[in-house]
Design an enzyme around this catalytic site. Sequence first.
Site, PDB file in Angstrom:
ATOM      1  N   ASP A  29       0.816  -1.207   0.000  1.00 49.11           N
ATOM      2  CA  ASP A  29       0.000   0.000   0.000  1.00 49.11           C
ATOM      3  C   ASP A  29       0.852   1.260   0.000  1.00 49.11           C
ATOM      4  OD1 ASP A  29      -2.319   1.494   0.078  1.00 49.11           O
ATOM      5  OD2 ASP A  29      -2.468   1.442   2.253  1.00 49.11           O
ATOM      6  N   GLY A  32       0.644   4.975  -4.904  1.00 52.70           N
ATOM      7  CA  GLY A  32       0.120   6.189  -5.509  1.00 52.70           C
ATOM      8  C   GLY A  32       0.429   7.428  -4.689  1.00 52.70           C
ATOM      9  N   ASN A  77     -10.153  -2.699  -6.879  1.00 48.12           N
ATOM     10  CA  ASN A  77      -9.303  -1.779  -7.646  1.00 48.12           C
ATOM     11  C   ASN A  77      -9.870  -1.431  -9.013  1.00 48.12           C
ATOM     12  OD1 ASN A  77      -6.123  -3.067  -6.367  1.00 48.12           O
ATOM     13  ND2 ASN A  77      -7.392  -1.385  -5.641  1.00 48.12           N
ATOM     14  N   SER A 205      -8.608  -4.447   4.336  1.00 47.76           N
ATOM     15  CA  SER A 205      -8.971  -4.190   2.939  1.00 47.76           C
ATOM     16  C   SER A 205      -9.359  -5.464   2.190  1.00 47.76           C
ATOM     17  CB  SER A 205      -7.833  -3.457   2.203  1.00 47.76           C
ATOM     18  OG  SER A 205      -7.666  -2.160   2.737  1.00 47.76           O
TER      19      SER A 205
END
Length: 250
Positions: A29, A32, A77, A205
């Site tokens: 994780d 981004g 995703n 998650s």
Amino acid sequence: MKENPQKEALRPPEIPEKFLPRHIALVMDGNGRWATERGLERTEGHKRGEKVLMDVVDACLALGIEYLSAYAFSTENWRRSRDEVRFLMGFNRDVLRRQRDVLHEKGVRVVWAGRRPRLWRSVIRELEAAEELTRHNTRMTLVMCVNYGGRAELIDGISTLIDKANRGEITRRDVTEKNLQRYLYDPGMPEVDLFLRPSGEKRTSNFLLWQSAYAEHVYQDVLFPDYTPQHLFDAVTEYAHRDRRFGGTK
């Protein structure tokens, strides 16, 4: 001559085998966010993540870890932008193509866990090619979780049991934890011992819900592109000091 400090820092801790996790689940994780913080395209964070994953594999091999499951692309995703999804599909495909021979040389067996629907055929071909190439390797198993979701895995396994019951192949008594395990994506996967998530987020998650029922969770405040083998060693050291009771008493 003084030893290279970087080499010294990467030396695995001396932990008795009985205190090592057999199976580590890794949520990769923060790729981004790492790129955004540096004014880069989000895709640059994913590119850096490839090297980091391979470093983690090497660290696991140095420790003697048997199973590493990497969360590469979740069933959720698909909600990301079309451009990022397209990049991630092509990137997963290309990573497998670039790294499968390297993993094979290291004695790593590659297994795919995830759903076929929606997943690019080219990605499936690379996943299956990596599985076939490495299927006899025994040093460590790397589970690539691509188009994976814990709830989806449970629904798919339960649906298989229902279909078998409708065909008269099993009875109600056959609906057990052991039999459900047989119809999960990787039936031979051991339960997760250490659930590891960098990036500072503290949630599962939807990752390996069934297998992580009694996992020890370690959350580290470092984005995955900055993750190092030392971070992994620190997490495993913390795990080794946990008191695991599995619902019982010591």
